[in-house]
Design a protein around this motif. Structure first.
Motif, short mmCIF file in Angstrom:
data_model
loop_
_atom_site.label_atom_id
_atom_site.label_comp_id
_atom_site.label_asym_id
_atom_site.label_seq_id
_atom_site.Cartn_x
_atom_site.Cartn_y
_atom_site.Cartn_z
N ASN A 35 0.80 -1.22 0.00
CA ASN A 35 0.00 0.00 0.00
C ASN A 35 0.83 1.27 0.00
O ASN A 35 0.31 2.35 -0.28
N LYS A 207 -10.47 1.51 -0.13
CA LYS A 207 -10.65 0.26 -0.89
C LYS A 207 -11.17 -0.84 0.02
O LYS A 207 -10.68 -1.02 1.13
N ASN A 208 -12.14 -1.58 -0.49
CA ASN A 208 -12.73 -2.67 0.28
C ASN A 208 -11.80 -3.89 0.21
O ASN A 208 -11.46 -4.36 -0.89
N LYS A 209 -11.40 -4.39 1.35
CA LYS A 209 -10.49 -5.54 1.40
C LYS A 209 -11.20 -6.85 1.08
O LYS A 209 -10.53 -7.86 0.82
N CYS A 211 -14.21 -7.15 -1.29
CA CYS A 211 -14.59 -7.23 -2.70
C CYS A 211 -13.67 -6.40 -3.60
O CYS A 211 -13.83 -6.41 -4.83
N HIS A 212 -12.75 -5.63 -2.99
CA HIS A 212 -11.72 -4.87 -3.71
C HIS A 212 -12.27 -3.69 -4.52
O HIS A 212 -11.60 -3.21 -5.42
N HIS A 213 -13.46 -3.21 -4.19
CA HIS A 213 -13.99 -2.02 -4.85
C HIS A 213 -13.63 -0.78 -4.03
O HIS A 213 -13.40 -0.87 -2.83
N THR A 214 -13.58 0.35 -4.72
CA THR A 214 -13.16 1.60 -4.09
C THR A 214 -14.32 2.59 -4.03
O THR A 214 -15.10 2.70 -4.98
N ASP A 249 -6.93 3.88 -0.04
CA ASP A 249 -6.48 3.42 -1.36
C ASP A 249 -5.45 4.40 -1.89
O ASP A 249 -5.77 5.36 -2.59
#
Length: 290
Positions: A35, A207-209, A211-214, A249
């Motif tokens: 990150n 960022k969602n850990k 589903c990986h969407h921001t 993110d």
């Protein structure tokens, strides 16, 4: 498991607690690499692209620019592979901890002779190292540094085309199948820089850990305040959206910053061209009097 130097003996409650804490922190171990450092390396990599503005300026001003850029790219790829190796080592370490934890739990459930436990003090460190060596050997063929995502992303950022092979299982053991070509698109799609909740450019992206969407943090706060817990990205199956799922993110922050800088540069260029056109127009006309 026979008792010996690596037998963990009865008890081991403190060891179990230490294992659990270390395993729970595996994301923290990786985040400092992924990150922070990795995101900044990608920015540097983009400046080393053959078609980048920096590369163009260097080539115009220095005959040895090509050699310098090639050396810089190779050096950055070596650093990326070093980071990939560290990521693999973290995974080996965590999986080794899980093995040792399971062994200790099994021995505790089976009981043991306290006299033997006192005579043979548990050597957890050695057990962990041996488990790591065993896991490393087992995964040697599947742990390519060049194909790790931290390496491929840097190479993509430098403009390389990545030839990623299908796994042998997916190819039925046939190594002659066509490779899957991955081409990185450097131009950031403006839609990908906007929050799916607010529809605006990201200001504080998280960022969602899971589903990986921001999302933008402000938009996410509004959603959660309204007791909406389904990810706003169409088709996402995450229906338990919560603040503890998200983290800053850093990569998206840099993408938005790069987009804004590019827009400012393009606007400045247009303004200069308009000024030049106006100057040319003012001096190019003649009035003929009869």
């Amino acid at each position: 498991m026979a008792r010996g130097r690596n037998s963990h003996g009865a008890g081991g409650g403190g060891a179990l607690l230490a294992c659990n804490r270390a395993i729970e922190r595996q994301d923290d171990y990786k985040s400092s690499l992924k990150n922070k450092l990795h995101v900044r390396m990608k920015v540097v990599a983009e400046t080393l692209r053959p078609d980048s503005r920096v590369a163009g300026i260097l080539k115009e001003s220095d005959d040895g620019a090509d050699d310098f850029l090639l050396s810089a790219r190779n050096r950055l790829k070596a650093i990326a592979e070093g980071n990939a190796k560290r990521m693999y080592e973290i995974e080996y370490f965590v999986d080794a901890l899980k093995e040792v934890r399971t062994e200790v739990q099994n021995e505790n459930q089976g009981g043991g002779d306290e006299g033997d436990a006192a005579a043979d003090a548990p050597d957890y460190e050695r057990s962990i190292h041996e488990a790591m060596d065993r896991i490393r050997d087992q995964r040697e063929n599947d742990s390519s540094l060049e194909d790790h995502e931290m390496s491929t992303e840097i190479r993509q950022a430098m403009g390389e085309k990545i030839q990623k092979k299908r796994s042998r299982a997916s190819r039925g053991g046939d190594d002659d199948e066509d490779d899957l070509e991955i081409v990185h698109n450097q131009t950031d799609d403006i839609r990908s820089l906007k929050c799916p909740i607010t529809g605006m450019l990201f200001v504080n992206p998280v960022k969602n850990k899971v589903c990986h969407h921001t999302y933008d943090r402000a938009g996410l706060d509004q959603m959660l305040t309204a007791r909406k817990h389904t990810c706003p990205v169409a088709g996402c199956a995450n229906k338990s959206l919560a603040l503890d799922q998200v983290e800053e993110d850093e990569e998206m922050k840099l993408k938005v910053k790069r987009h804004k800088t590019r827009e400012e540069n393009e606007k400045r260029k247009r303004d200069l061209e308009e000024e030049d056109d106006m100057e040319d127009g003012e001096g190019g006309g003649f009035t003929v009097l009869e």
